[in-house]
Design a protein around this motif. Structure first.
Motif, PDB file in Angstrom:
ATOM      1  N   ALA A  99     -23.018 -41.370 -42.944  1.00  0.00           N
ATOM      2  CA  ALA A  99     -23.068 -42.112 -41.430  1.00  0.00           C
ATOM      3  C   ALA A  99     -23.364 -43.688 -42.111  1.00  0.00           C
ATOM      4  N   ASP A 100     -24.301 -43.770 -42.845  1.00  0.00           N
ATOM      5  CA  ASP A 100     -24.859 -45.204 -43.172  1.00  0.00           C
ATOM      6  C   ASP A 100     -23.615 -45.853 -43.788  1.00  0.00           C
ATOM      7  N   SER A 122     -21.040 -47.267 -41.604  1.00  0.00           N
ATOM      8  CA  SER A 122     -21.506 -47.816 -40.528  1.00  0.00           C
ATOM      9  C   SER A 122     -20.497 -48.991 -40.093  1.00  0.00           C
ATOM     10  N   ARG A 153     -23.091 -34.971 -34.507  1.00  0.00           N
ATOM     11  CA  ARG A 153     -24.478 -35.449 -34.248  1.00  0.00           C
ATOM     12  C   ARG A 153     -24.441 -37.029 -34.912  1.00  0.00           C
ATOM     13  N   ALA A 154     -23.854 -37.131 -36.226  1.00  0.00           N
ATOM     14  CA  ALA A 154     -23.810 -38.374 -36.815  1.00  0.00           C
ATOM     15  C   ALA A 154     -22.735 -39.402 -36.386  1.00  0.00           C
ATOM     16  N   ASP A 166     -26.144 -37.829 -43.046  1.00  0.00           N
ATOM     17  CA  ASP A 166     -26.885 -39.206 -42.600  1.00  0.00           C
ATOM     18  C   ASP A 166     -26.516 -40.217 -43.392  1.00  0.00           C
TER      19      ASP A 166
END
Length: 256
Positions: free
Chosen positions: A74-75, A78, A122-123, A71
């Motif tokens: 992914a941030d 972005s 998923r990410a 997660d």
């Protein structure tokens, strides 16, 4: 939106990019004009690959089996329009009869080889869906589709990747995302050299003899190379109709 067949100008994220197949794939993508995001656990290895590629490279450390780290990755990325995701990170796991394998060893293999693929998809798939296009290639193995003595966690995990990928392809294919698996056969290099040495010790022969006996099972009489696997990923991305497919690349080691 129709699937993009050109690699140049796209951003490709490669996991396990610090060595082996991940390094070869990343170098090939960069050579074809892609912006490459190198992901792995060891910063020094990623930096070495980045130095081979050049300035337009992104490096990020991540344990892909860890949901919080994925997660955070992914941030961190972005602002990057990742439209190619190559889930290559994997571990070989123990070599032992199933009854001698500890549960934590089993979980470690599935954590990286299967959970990591799930978490990365998923990410990074949702932004692809938002843009209406994207490609995911998950690295499986022909070992998921044939007996491989004393390697049950590895073989089971690679078959799981194939099942995950086929189902995911049908979920996101209508949204413009192509998901496929590439299943290499044994790849020439240090890992196989270690295997041949172990086999020689076990059987009382030589590493060269163990290798010769092994490659005799292949139609081409050899193993595949890292560069051939990298070329196969590139070829798959240039086949606009390819989706929910599992491609064997084994020099004829496996025929089905």
């Amino acid at each position: 939106m129709s699937r993009q067949s050109s690699i140049a100008g796209r951003t490709a994220l490669v996991t396990g990019a610090g060595n082996g197949l991940g390094r070869a794939i990343a170098l090939r993508f960069a050579a074809e004009g892609a912006r490459v995001v190198l992901v792995g656990r060891t910063r020094s290895k990623l930096d070495a690959v980045a130095a081979e590629i050049g300035d337009d490279t992104v490096v990020a450390t991540c344990d892909t089996s860890d949901a919080d780290q994925v997660d955070a990755l992914a941030d961190q990325l972005s602002e990057e329009q990742v439209s190619i995701l190559i889930n290559n990170a994997g571990v070989a796991g123990p070599v032992a009869p199933l009854v001698d394998i500890r549960p934590e060893e089993w979980d470690d293999v599935f954590g990286v080889n299967v959970r990591g693929v799930y978490l990365m998809c998923r990410a990074f798939i949702p932004p692809m869906v938002d843009r209406g296009h994207g490609d995911v290639i998950n690295l499986a193995s022909v070992s998921g589709k044939r007996p491989l003595a004393r390697r049950t966690p590895y073989t089971a995990s690679k078959m799981a990747v194939i099942g995950l990928s086929v189902t995911l392809a049908h979920e996101v294919g209508p949204l413009g995302i192509a998901v496929n698996t590439l299943s290499p056969g044994p790849v020439a290099g240090p890992r196989m050299e270690r295997n041949f040495a172990l086999e020689a010790d076990r059987t009382g022969t030589t590493a060269a003899a163990a290798e010769a006996e092994f490659v005799s099972r292949s139609a081409l009489g050899r193993m595949v190379t890292e560069d051939e696997v990298a070329a196969a990923t590139m070829a798959m991305l240039q086949m606009p109709g390819l989706c929910a497919a599992d491609i064997d690349l084994s020099a004829g080691m496996v025929a089905r």
